[in-house]
Structures are given as C-alpha cells and as structure tokens.
Design a protein around this motif. Structure first.
Motif, PDB file in Angstrom:
ATOM      1  N   LEU A 550       0.822  -1.213   0.000  1.00 28.10           N
ATOM      2  CA  LEU A 550       0.000   0.000   0.000  1.00 28.10           C
ATOM      3  C   LEU A 550       0.858   1.267   0.000  1.00 28.10           C
ATOM      4  O   LEU A 550       0.348   2.357  -0.288  1.00 28.10           O
ATOM      5  N   LEU A 551       2.143   1.131   0.354  1.00 29.67           N
ATOM      6  CA  LEU A 551       3.022   2.300   0.478  1.00 29.67           C
ATOM      7  C   LEU A 551       3.803   2.578  -0.794  1.00 29.67           C
ATOM      8  O   LEU A 551       4.712   3.413  -0.794  1.00 29.67           O
ATOM      9  N   THR A 552       3.467   1.892  -1.880  1.00 27.72           N
ATOM     10  CA  THR A 552       4.174   2.081  -3.144  1.00 27.72           C
ATOM     11  C   THR A 552       4.049   3.525  -3.628  1.00 27.72           C
ATOM     12  O   THR A 552       2.952   4.085  -3.669  1.00 27.72           O
ATOM     13  N   GLY A 553       5.212   4.106  -3.998  1.00 24.02           N
ATOM     14  CA  GLY A 553       5.206   5.466  -4.541  1.00 24.02           C
ATOM     15  C   GLY A 553       5.147   6.570  -3.519  1.00 24.02           C
ATOM     16  O   GLY A 553       4.964   7.734  -3.887  1.00 24.02           O
ATOM     17  N   PHE A 554       5.284   6.247  -2.235  1.00 21.36           N
ATOM     18  CA  PHE A 554       5.205   7.300  -1.215  1.00 21.36           C
ATOM     19  C   PHE A 554       6.529   8.045  -1.084  1.00 21.36           C
ATOM     20  O   PHE A 554       7.573   7.611  -1.575  1.00 21.36           O
ATOM     21  N   SER A 555       6.467   9.163  -0.386  1.00 19.34           N
ATOM     22  CA  SER A 555       7.626  10.049  -0.253  1.00 19.34           C
ATOM     23  C   SER A 555       8.737   9.390   0.551  1.00 19.34           C
ATOM     24  O   SER A 555       8.510   8.470   1.336  1.00 19.34           O
ATOM     25  N   LYS A 556       9.990   9.902   0.362  1.00 21.72           N
ATOM     26  CA  LYS A 556      11.136   9.387   1.101  1.00 21.72           C
ATOM     27  C   LYS A 556      10.960   9.614   2.598  1.00 21.72           C
ATOM     28  O   LYS A 556      11.412   8.817   3.407  1.00 21.72           O
ATOM     29  N   LYS A 557      10.276  10.689   2.959  1.00 20.97           N
ATOM     30  CA  LYS A 557      10.086  10.999   4.375  1.00 20.97           C
ATOM     31  C   LYS A 557       9.285   9.901   5.074  1.00 20.97           C
ATOM     32  O   LYS A 557       9.591   9.500   6.204  1.00 20.97           O
ATOM     33  N   THR A 558       8.240   9.418   4.388  1.00 20.98           N
ATOM     34  CA  THR A 558       7.408   8.365   4.976  1.00 20.98           C
ATOM     35  C   THR A 558       8.174   7.051   5.063  1.00 20.98           C
ATOM     36  O   THR A 558       8.160   6.373   6.099  1.00 20.98           O
ATOM     37  N   ILE A 559       8.861   6.687   3.978  1.00 19.24           N
ATOM     38  CA  ILE A 559       9.608   5.432   3.950  1.00 19.24           C
ATOM     39  C   ILE A 559      10.794   5.489   4.908  1.00 19.24           C
ATOM     40  O   ILE A 559      11.195   4.466   5.476  1.00 19.24           O
ATOM     41  N   ARG A 560      11.339   6.683   5.106  1.00 16.93           N
ATOM     42  CA  ARG A 560      12.507   6.840   5.974  1.00 16.93           C
ATOM     43  C   ARG A 560      12.213   6.373   7.395  1.00 16.93           C
ATOM     44  O   ARG A 560      13.076   5.792   8.063  1.00 16.93           O
TER      45      ARG A 560
END
Length: 622
Positions: A550-560
């Motif tokens: 569900l997190l595909t394509g999210f910002s680097k801040k979120t994935i970080r």
C-alpha cells in the motif's frame, strides 16, 4: 459398501483413548508430589546443570572449611564453569522454544513478554469452581442476549428471503476415505496446540504417531463414511484471557474466551476441510470477493484491491466513500439450521456429507477452566466452534447471500471473514448514490437480523477519500442521513486516512516496532544470535512488511521512518554502535536500504504486481 453405524466412531475413539491411556499409565504412571517454595526454571533442571552445581557446592564447602588459596581457586573455577553451563542451558531452552514456535506468533510474544515483564498473576478469588461457573454463565448469556435483541429487532420481519441465483449442477454427497500417507501429512503439519482433554500431549502424540497411525486412521475414516463426528470431541475447554494487562482483572467483561479443542478432532476437521475446500474451489462456489482463509488471499490482497479502486476513483476526479461494517460476536451467533440450509442449497451438500456437518454442529458444549478448577458443562446451541479448523470456512459459506444485496444496489464490496467493506464512487456535486449506499446498509442490517447476526452500528465506520473540500461536503451529506463519518479508520490492521497519506499507520507501526525492539534488546543475552534474528523477523520485519504494497510510490520521508526501524534492528542484531555507519551492516545482512531500493526501482515492480493481481481478480469475477 455396508453402512457403518453412527455409534461405531464413538466406540472406536473410546477404545483408542483407552489403549493410549493404559500404555501411558504402565510406562509413566502419574505421581503426585507437593512442591513448596519457588519453582526452579526449566533449564536449571537439566542433568548437566545439576551436576555442575553439586561440584560447585562441594568446592565451596571445601574452601570454607580449609580457607586455603588453592581451594578458593578451585571454587572460582567451578563457579565459572557452573555459570557457563547454566547460560548454555538457558540459551538452549529458549532456542528450542523459539524454533518450535516460529509460526506461532502468540507463543513467541508470550515468551518475550515473560522474559521482559513479570507474569501477571491470576487473582486468588478467581481460583475456584464457582468463579469458573460465573465465567461460563457470563459467556453463554452474552450470546443469548445478542440473539434476543436480534429476534426483537423491528427489521427482523421486514427482510426478504434471498435464494441462490443458480442451481448447483455438481453436488457433494460423500467424503472419501484417506490413506496413511495423507493422515501423516495432516498430523505433522497441524500446530501442536495443547488441550486438557487430550489423552497424550500433542507433542508426544506426534513423536509416537507411527505407533498410533493404524488405529487413528480407522477412527478418521469411520467418522467420514458414517457421517458422524465423535461426541467426545465436541467439548471445548475455555480459558478466560484478560483483553489488556491494564484492565481490572476482577471484572468478567474484561476477559475474552479462548477455546481449546481436542487434537484428534482437529485432525478429522482438517481432512473434511481439505475435501470440502477442493470441491468449493473446483466448482467456483466461494465468493470471489471473500479473502478470508483462502489460498493466495490475505488481508493485504483485500486492502490492495480496495485502495487501488479508491486511487483509480481519485485519478478520475471522483470521491470514494468506504463503510467498514462491524459485527458483534459473529462466529458465536451463527444459527445451525440456517448454516445447514446454506450447505445444502447454496453449496450443494447432501447425503452423508450433510449428515456429517449436522452431527458436527449438534450436541456441542464447553466448560471454563482456570488453573485446577473448572465449571459445569455448558451447552452450545448456536455458533461455529471457536478455535476449530472448519469455523472460518463455515462462516464464509454462511455469509454467501450477502453479496447479492451489494450487487443489487450496485455497491462495490470486499470481505475478509466477518470484516466487510462496502464502497462507492461519487462525482463532484452528485451525491445521489449515497442514498443507494444508505439503503444497502439498511438491507444488510435486515438480512443480518434474519440470520441472527448483529451489526454493531457504534463500531461501524464511514470514511470519505478525496480532496479536502469535497470530503467535507460529502461528510456533511452523510451526517445528514445518519451516517457518522471519520477522518481516519482502522481497516484490517491498517489505519486509513481521508488523504491516503498513511502517516498515522506508519507512526503506529514504528511505535509498535520500537517497543518490541526494546524488549528484544533486553533479552539478547539470553538467546543466540541466530535466535535473536528469528525474533527480529517475527516481531519487527513482519510488522514493517505487513501491507507494504500500500506504500508504493510514497515520499522518502514516509519510507525513511520504516528504514530507521530496520536500521535499529540491524544494530541490535550485530551490536553495532550508533556512531558507526549502517550501510555496511545492512549489506552484510543482505538487507536493502532506501538507496539500494531506489536502484532496483522496487516501487515500479510493486505497483506492477499489484495491478496484475487486481486484473486477475476482476477477470475472475467477470
């Protein structure tokens, strides 16, 4: 083939249990002994530890007697050797416990919790037969009251009976007898869950299965061919479990019933499950949008389907409205007569197969057990057995007619067991489809009343997705029609927000992961590096990976934020300091970090896989 008496399976099972019990009594008779004081830890009871302890005590006595330096040196060496042996035994004990429960997260969690926090003691006032009877009455009356409320509901008499749309061309009338190879595979793959009603403990049962195989095979096949489920396997042992550790442990409503069933009963259920499931899948009798407890289906595939539809609506400039339906004690209120009607008319069961399910549901009961105390036997007149293998599948079949209501009102839906999500798309300034949605919810409520299921309106959540301005308008329209909306809601373990940012979900995941990392760091001296890695995968990696599609394509801040959790886990595993670079550590552990992930373009790969799955799912429906 000659008919088999319904009593045959009960006699065979009684003979089987009697033989096993006699052998156990002859080889390892029960001995009653009173224990005083604090009990020793399991690893302290090993022969090697006990021997080293005796040597250490002997050396200590000699030193205290002579006060010689040489004897003091011998005592120190003996004490060091004892501590090393004790640490090794403790590590081996937890290693065996972890390895034997790698697929049992509940046991792993309890193990870590026991090592990091003092175990919660059962209040002394709970340890009595009378308190067990109170629990049994409380659990039984809860279901009775729910069914009374449903029966007196005003919508109960208004609902229209739903019939199958198509006549089943293929029917299932008899189970096939199995061979010893199939039985062996089933027994070895079942979880080794224990029940007080089992004659031999489950782990011991598996270890000596070769000696019991012939007799057990006769019991199983007799049950299948006679259309009878053994009466002695219909009783469940219910153990009350406190819902949260901070709740008052003297209030009955703060406990949930945990049901344990005999292991042999689960073996028979698994055989029936495999044959019934093959029949249902080969003939397409299951709901395409029911993802609960099916191969190649999961909560993640259900959520990917729903979120992808919502994102497609947003790309088209539309607003999506999602309703999360909540049921109260859904598995416990299932009506047996209605369930048998579903099996006969909606699934095509007949003959001995249908008789077996009738026997399986009739005459069931339970008793509550706390410590050495237990309640009186209590009858179960409704519901599918909690903790059983067949319960989830039977509930899915019980819910089959529900899909017709959504299709009639042209409302999209997707279910996972008793969690049903219905949703629709709205064009800007055209909110008329909401009226169809409200009508659909009313019809669902009516259908559930007729089928003795209670829709919990207080926990049913409504959330709209789209631009902030449009969402506010839709929320006002929904509120005016009695549908209370929220800006975020938890769906199948994932927190959804109106803007689909998943920031609250990521925050909750990281908070939970850091809590478990803290506990794992506290016990790393107790377990080996290999076992520590298994705990990290069970408690941390599983949480970070859950529904990450569900997190595909999210910002680097979120994935970080998730990357930092992974970095912390790697430091704990390798005992790396915060001042040292993490990239070499991740490379050593064969873990991709955020920069290497960009290099292989995992985002595009994940999006492609999600799209392929949705295409296949929709094609199957069409």
């Amino acid at each position: 083939m000659p008919s088999i008496s319904a009593d045959s399976v009960d006699l065979l099972l009684e003979s089987f249990n009697s033989k096993v019990k006699n052998v156990i009594d002859d080889t390892a008779p029960v001995k009653v002994s009173k224990t005083t004081g604090r009990q020793k830890s399991s690893w302290r009871k090993s022969t090697a530890v006990q021997s080293m302890k005796r040597q250490c005590r002997k050396a200590e006595r000699m030193w205290r007697k002579t006060k010689l330096e040489i004897h003091y040196s011998i005592y120190k060496d003996s004490l060091h050797a004892f501590n090393v042996e004790l640490a090794t035994a403790r590590q081996k004990f937890f290693s065996n416990l972890i390895n034997s429960n790698l697929n049992n997260t509940r046991t792993l969690f309890a193990t870590v919790e026991r090592l990091t926090n003092p175990p919660s003691q059962i209040p002394s006032e709970m340890l009595s037969d009378s308190k067990c009877n109170e629990f049994a009455s409380f659990f039984s009356e809860k279901i009775i009251n729910i069914r009374k409320v449903i029966s007196t509901s005003s919508s109960y008499a208004e609902v229209r009976q739903i019939r199958p749309q198509f006549q089943k061309e293929v029917t299932f009338s008899v189970f096939e007898a199995i061979d010893s190879k199939t039985l062996d595979e089933i027994v070895q793959h079942l979880k080794s869950s224990a029940c007080n009603l089992d004659t031999p403990p489950t782990s011991f049962f598996k270890s000596v299965f070769n000696c019991l195989e012939a007799d057990l095979l006769e019991v199983v096949n007799t049950s299948l061919l006679s259309g009878t489920f053994p009466n002695s396997l219909k009783t469940a042992v219910v153990k009350p479990l406190l819902k949260k550790s901070n709740l008052d442990n003297t209030i009955l409503s703060n406990y949930r019933p945990i049901s344990n069933l005999p292991f042999i009963g689960k073996i028979i259920e698994k055989v029936v499950f495999n044959q019934l499931n093959n029949y249902l899948n080969s003939n397409g009798y299951l709901d395409n949008f029911q993802s609960g407890f099916r191969p190649h289906h999961s909560t993640e595939t259900a959520l990917v389907k729903i979120i992808n539809d919502i994102r497609l609506n947003s790309d088209s400039g539309k607003i999506s409205v999602l309703v999360l339906l909540d049921l109260s004690a859904a598995f416990d209120t299932v009506d047996h007569n209605i369930l048998l009607e579903r099996l006969e008319n909606w699934v095509g069961l007949s003959g001995m197969a249908l008789s077996w399910f009738r026997s399986y549901l009739e005459g069931r009961g339970y008793y509550v057990s706390i410590g050495e105390h237990k309640s009186k036997w209590t009858s179960m007149t409704c519901g599918v057995p909690q903790g059983s293998i067949l319960a989830p599948l039977l509930f899915s079949l019980y819910m089959l007619p529900l899909s017709q209501i959504m299709r009639k009102n042209q409302i999209a839906y997707h279910s996972y067991a008793d969690d049903t999500q219905i949703y629709l798309a709205l064009s800007p300034n055209d909110y008329s489809p909401i009226d169809s949605l409200c009508q659909c919810i009313d019809e669902i409520n009516s259908w559930m009343c007729q089928n003795f299921l209670q829709l919990n309106k207080e926990k049913t959540e409504v959330i709209a997705f789209g631009s902030k301005e449009e969402v506010l308008k839709v929320n006002a329209y929904l509120d005016a029609r009695g549908q209370t909306t929220k800006n975020q809601a938890k769906n199948l373990g994932v927190i959804l927000e109106s803007d689909l940012s998943f920031s609250s979900h990521v925050k909750a995941v990281t908070k939970s992961a850091y809590y478990h990392l803290k506990n794992i760091a506290r016990i790393r001296c107790f377990v080996s590096s290999q076992d520590l890695e298994k705990l990290v995968h069970a408690f941390i990696t599983s949480r970070v990976d859950y529904c990450n599609g569900l997190l595909t394509g999210f910002s680097k801040k979120t994935i970080r934020q998730l990357q930092l959790v992974q970095n912390t886990a790697a430091r704990i595993l390798t005992r790396t300091r915060k001042s040292e670079h993490i990239t070499p550590v991740l490379r050593h552990l064969s873990v991709l970090n955020e920069h290497s992930a960009e290099a292989v373009d995992t985002g595009i790969v994940s999006r492609t896989l999600s799209t392929q799955w949705i295409f296949v799912q929709k094609s199957a429906v069409l």
